[in-house]
Structure formats: structure tokens, C-alpha cells
Design a protein around this motif. Sequence first.
Motif, PDB file in Angstrom:
ATOM      1  N   GLU A 112       7.782  23.144  -8.107  1.00 20.13           N
ATOM      2  CA  GLU A 112       7.649  24.255  -9.057  1.00 20.13           C
ATOM      3  C   GLU A 112       6.925  25.440  -8.432  1.00 20.13           C
ATOM      4  O   GLU A 112       7.313  26.609  -8.612  1.00 20.13           O
ATOM      5  CB  GLU A 112       6.915  23.764 -10.298  1.00 20.13           C
ATOM      6  CG  GLU A 112       6.836  24.784 -11.414  1.00 20.13           C
ATOM      7  CD  GLU A 112       6.113  24.234 -12.642  1.00 20.13           C
ATOM      8  OE1 GLU A 112       5.906  25.007 -13.590  1.00 20.13           O
ATOM      9  OE2 GLU A 112       5.783  23.020 -12.635  1.00 20.13           O
ATOM     10  N   SER A 113       5.852  25.126  -7.663  1.00 17.81           N
ATOM     11  CA  SER A 113       5.113  26.204  -6.987  1.00 17.81           C
ATOM     12  C   SER A 113       5.973  26.887  -5.942  1.00 17.81           C
ATOM     13  O   SER A 113       5.927  28.117  -5.757  1.00 17.81           O
ATOM     14  CB  SER A 113       3.851  25.626  -6.346  1.00 17.81           C
ATOM     15  OG  SER A 113       3.009  25.071  -7.332  1.00 17.81           O
ATOM     16  N   LEU A 119       5.146  19.329  -9.097  1.00 14.62           N
ATOM     17  CA  LEU A 119       4.284  20.509  -9.058  1.00 14.62           C
ATOM     18  C   LEU A 119       4.505  21.318  -7.792  1.00 14.62           C
ATOM     19  O   LEU A 119       4.520  22.567  -7.805  1.00 14.62           O
ATOM     20  CB  LEU A 119       2.818  20.080  -9.163  1.00 14.62           C
ATOM     21  CG  LEU A 119       2.390  19.489 -10.523  1.00 14.62           C
ATOM     22  CD1 LEU A 119       0.960  18.971 -10.448  1.00 14.62           C
ATOM     23  CD2 LEU A 119       2.507  20.547 -11.626  1.00 14.62           C
TER      24      LEU A 119
END
Length: 379
Positions: A208-209, A205
Motif C-alpha cells: 500500500e505504501s 502495508l
Amino acid sequence: MKWLCVILTKKIGCHLWALSTMIPKKVKTFPYPYIIEHRMLSGYKPKNNIKDSYRLLKLQEGCSLDDVRNAFRNLAKQYHPDSGSITADSATFMQIEEAYRTVLSDVAKKMKSSESEDEEETKFKSKAPQHRQYLSFEGVGFGTPSQRERQYMQFRVDRAAEQVMEYRKQKLESQYAMNAMIAKDIRQSKKVKITQAIDRLVEDLIQESMAKGDFDNLSGKGKPLQKFSYCPHIDPMTHNLNRILIDNGYQPEWILMQKEIRETIEELRKNIVASRNKLGEPMTPCRQKQWSQICEQLIEDIKKLNKRINYFNLIVPILNRQMVHFNADKEIARAQKSYEILMEKTKTTDVDTKENEQEKVKMFRLKSSFSKWINLMLK
């Protein structure tokens, strides 16, 4: 020359009691068997049977020497010729005496045989058998060699069965311990897998951010984290993490719970004071019943709140931050006192308002009278 003076009594059979001895050298034989010096001659043999002798003395076989002597003494007192009793009889006394000697010799023989048996037994017990057949079979068993061999074989079978059972028991215990260790390892591996999966998910995550550019507009981008130099005994990394959490609005669980407990007790106090104020005065039976229900509900709420305080005291990291329980009776009394203070304040405010109204009326009357006087004067 020596002469023998004796008293021979034919009625008492072939017994001779020696009173004094004066025997010539030529006299060597006696016509009858005698007892000399209270001993029977070797040729004498008792005429009565042993059972008849026991029956005559009124005794049973297996009695002791003391019983025989006592029985003979009692019968001699009755049947001795010189006793002077009515039942005195020399013939009966001689039968009793013969029976006494017969029983006495029989008891002595039995005692001697029993003593000899005891001695033989003690000798047998004291001396350990030295034959080699008694030294084998590990000392197990008794009896003949063949019997001891069978007993020893049975002993070996029992011992082998016990060893087999012990081996199986140890094997099962080791297998159970191994299974328990395997199950524990499996549980730990599952936990590790779960934590690793969570870490991978968080990392994915974050990546991805970062790829989307969500972290580009952060304040302080490219700047080092602020270090806390005022406390050198604490790890700077821990301080930095705490600062990040505080800046983002994170609060520990015990702080949130402490705030919740305080807000709850304040709300309960306000509600009970408002309920008491709503009931008003005087307290009729109906209002008193309503007030009792309100107090019971407050007691239940206080109990629930005290349970929350117990949990708070377990998780709070600082000892002086712990909280004490609230008392429902004290809270009810406090609400009653607050209501009384509020009533006094309302009374004072009512008095003040009435006085103010009266003053306003007076001033209005003065103004009206003054305005009338001025109008009269102008006319």
C-alpha cells in the motif's frame, strides 16, 4: 546232665530270674512264664492298664524315652528291696517295673508309627505324581481332580479379567496421547496462522505504501545495499539488516537498558547529595531523622535497580558487558564524602571571596586617598 539252679520267689508273682543254667535235656517246659536272660517269655501279658502305668510312673502320655527312664530310676531308688531306703517294698517295685515296661513299649510303638508316617510323607513328596490328571490345568490348584478343575477355572477367570483391565488401560493411554498430540498440533497451527497473518498484514502495508509513493523519495533509491567485506565469517545479509536498523535509530534492548541503569544511578547520586547539602550542618535530631528517611528511600531504589541489573545480565549477549550490583551503604558513604568535599570547596571559596573583598576595599581606599592628594596638589 545239665541242671538249672534258680531262685523262685512267690511274693513277686510269676517272674523268674536266671542266675546260672544247668538244664537237663528232658526238661523242656516250665510251670510258670519266665524271663530268661532279662527277656520276658512270649506268653507274658501285662496286667496293668497303660493309663495306670503312666499314673504309677507319674508321667503323662506323649513323654520321651528319657523321661520314662529317669522316672523309673528315681522310683527304683525309693522302692527297690536292696536300696536300703525306708520306703523299700518288693511288691511295689514289681508293679513299678511292670508299669515301666508297659510304658516303654507304648512309647516305642508311638515313635515307630510316627517314623513310618514321616517316611511315607517324604516318599510321597519326593515322587511327583505321574498321572495325567496332575499334569493338566497348567499346574494350578491342589486336591482332587474336580477341586483342581474348579480352581483352574477361577484362575482363568481372574487372568482374563486382568488382561481386559490391561487392554483398557493401554487403550486409554493411547487415546490420551493421541488427544495430547492433536491439541499440540492445534496450538502450533494457531501460531502459524497468527505469524502468517502478521506477515500478510506487513506485506499489505508495504504494498500500500509503495502504491502511494511513500518509498519514492528515499535516499539511495535504486542503489545496491552496502556490503561489509571486512568480516567474511558473518552473513552479509545479517550485516545489511543491522546497518539498516542502526541507520534508522534502532537499538537493542540491552543497550537501552544499560543506558537507563546508568542514568538512574547518576540521578540517585545527585539527589542524595542535594538532599544532604540541603540539610546542612549541624545535624540536629530532626535533620538526622530526615536523613535516615532519605537513606531508607535510597536503599529501596537501589534494590529495584539491582533487579533491573539482574534482568540486564540475562539478556546481554556479551559476558564482559554484564554489570554488578550497587551497594546502598557505599552510595550513602560516597554521598557523605561528596558533601564534605563540597563543603570544603565552599569554605575555600568563601575565604577567597572575603580576601578579594578586603583587597577591593584597600584598593578603593588607596584610590580615594590618591585622588584627594591630587586635588590638593592642583589647588
